[in-house]
Design a protein around this motif. Structure first.
Motif, PDB file in Angstrom:
ATOM      1  N   GLN A  77      50.192 -11.313  59.891  1.00 19.25           N
ATOM      2  CA  GLN A  77      51.515 -11.672  59.361  1.00 19.25           C
ATOM      3  C   GLN A  77      51.513 -13.067  58.750  1.00 19.25           C
ATOM      4  N   SER A 107      67.456  -6.165  60.429  1.00 18.89           N
ATOM      5  CA  SER A 107      66.670  -6.906  61.415  1.00 18.89           C
ATOM      6  C   SER A 107      67.530  -7.386  62.584  1.00 18.89           C
ATOM      7  N   ARG A 162      58.338  -7.050  57.377  1.00 17.69           N
ATOM      8  CA  ARG A 162      58.509  -5.677  56.880  1.00 17.69           C
ATOM      9  C   ARG A 162      58.388  -5.631  55.353  1.00 17.69           C
ATOM     10  N   HIS A 163      59.013  -6.611  54.673  1.00 12.58           N
ATOM     11  CA  HIS A 163      58.986  -6.558  53.205  1.00 12.58           C
ATOM     12  C   HIS A 163      57.598  -6.919  52.664  1.00 12.58           C
ATOM     13  N   GLY A 183      62.911  -3.108  47.948  1.00 12.79           N
ATOM     14  CA  GLY A 183      61.878  -2.467  48.746  1.00 12.79           C
ATOM     15  C   GLY A 183      61.521  -1.095  48.214  1.00 12.79           C
ATOM     16  N   SER A 240      54.756  -6.484  54.177  1.00 10.81           N
ATOM     17  CA  SER A 240      53.888  -5.340  54.502  1.00 10.81           C
ATOM     18  C   SER A 240      54.135  -4.179  53.554  1.00 10.81           C
ATOM     19  N   ASP A 241      55.400  -3.942  53.214  1.00 12.67           N
ATOM     20  CA  ASP A 241      55.767  -2.882  52.282  1.00 12.67           C
ATOM     21  C   ASP A 241      55.135  -3.149  50.914  1.00 12.67           C
ATOM     22  N   ASP A 254      61.104 -11.033  61.044  1.00 10.24           N
ATOM     23  CA  ASP A 254      60.880  -9.580  61.096  1.00 10.24           C
ATOM     24  C   ASP A 254      61.191  -8.931  59.747  1.00 10.24           C
ATOM     25  N   ALA A 255      62.305  -9.338  59.128  1.00  4.71           N
ATOM     26  CA  ALA A 255      62.657  -8.800  57.807  1.00  4.71           C
ATOM     27  C   ALA A 255      61.577  -9.168  56.792  1.00  4.71           C
ATOM     28  N   ARG A 312      67.945  -5.678  54.377  1.00  2.52           N
ATOM     29  CA  ARG A 312      66.815  -5.862  55.299  1.00  2.52           C
ATOM     30  C   ARG A 312      67.158  -6.888  56.376  1.00  2.52           C
TER      31      ARG A 312
END
Length: 199
Positions: A55, A132, A104-105, A119, A107-108, A100-101, A128
């Motif tokens: 991350q 979260s 996720r973005h 996204g 990683s997407d 966290d948001a 997003r």
């Protein structure tokens, strides 16, 4: 150095939440006077943050380094394009929900090889952030995709952002009091998402 940067900034998106009956838990509120309170709404002392390498693009002390560089930029007045921005107060806190948001973005984008505030599922930054669990306040999202040798370091990221008027203005907004971010690698490309919160 053969490195390409792609930037995207979404100026402070404000959002309001409709109250839905029931008592509010300690987890949902901000502190008095709109200041973040450690332990509420995902707010933590940045010194306590430890994130997995997946991350952080393996940037040591990613959260601490990012806030330090953002605060160094905010400490002095600057021109964000044609807009003069005064120095802004230091951002004092990391927010795990904003992080966290961001995870996720990033990683997407990394897994699906795209670069956008929208996204792959059509989600927008404010959606997003709400998903979260972050409540109370506005947010601003800044993105970067680098190619060539990963992300570099937090100083390089913030330096590039402050040279872009949209990113610079989000960094310099005085109502931003906390931040969360992530950097995810896909081959030699790094996908960085940073979300600022006004809570």
């Amino acid at each position: 150095m053969n490195k390409t940067f792609k930037l995207a900034a979404l100026s402070a998106v404000t959002f309001a939440l409709a109250a839905c009956g029931g008592g509010g838990g300690d987890d949902d509120g901000a502190g008095s006077g709109g200041s973040p309170v450690v332990g509420r709404n995902g707010t933590v002392d940045v010194g306590s943050v430890s994130m997995p390498g997946g991350q952080t693009c393996n940037i040591p002390g990613f959260a601490q380094a990012l806030i330090a560089e953002i605060n160094a930029a905010r400490a002095q007045a600057r021109n964000c394009g044609a807009t003069a921005m005064p120095a802004a107060p230091a951002i004092g806190f990391w927010n795990t929900r904003l992080a966290d948001a961001s995870v996720r973005h990033s990683s997407d984008m990394a897994s699906k090889n795209f670069f956008s505030h929208t996204g792959s599922d059509g989600s927008q930054p404010a959606e997003r952030v709400l998903a979260s669990g972050y409540v109370n306040g506005g947010s601003g999202e800044i993105l970067m995709k680098t190619t060539g040798r990963g992300a570099g370091n937090a100083r390089e990221l913030v330096k590039v952002w402050t040279q872009s008027p949209g990113h610079c203005s989000i960094i310099m907004q005085s109502d931003h009091k906390e931040v969360g971010g992530a950097c995810v690698l896909a081959g030699s490309s790094a996908y960085v998402t940073v979300v600022f919160g006004a809570n």
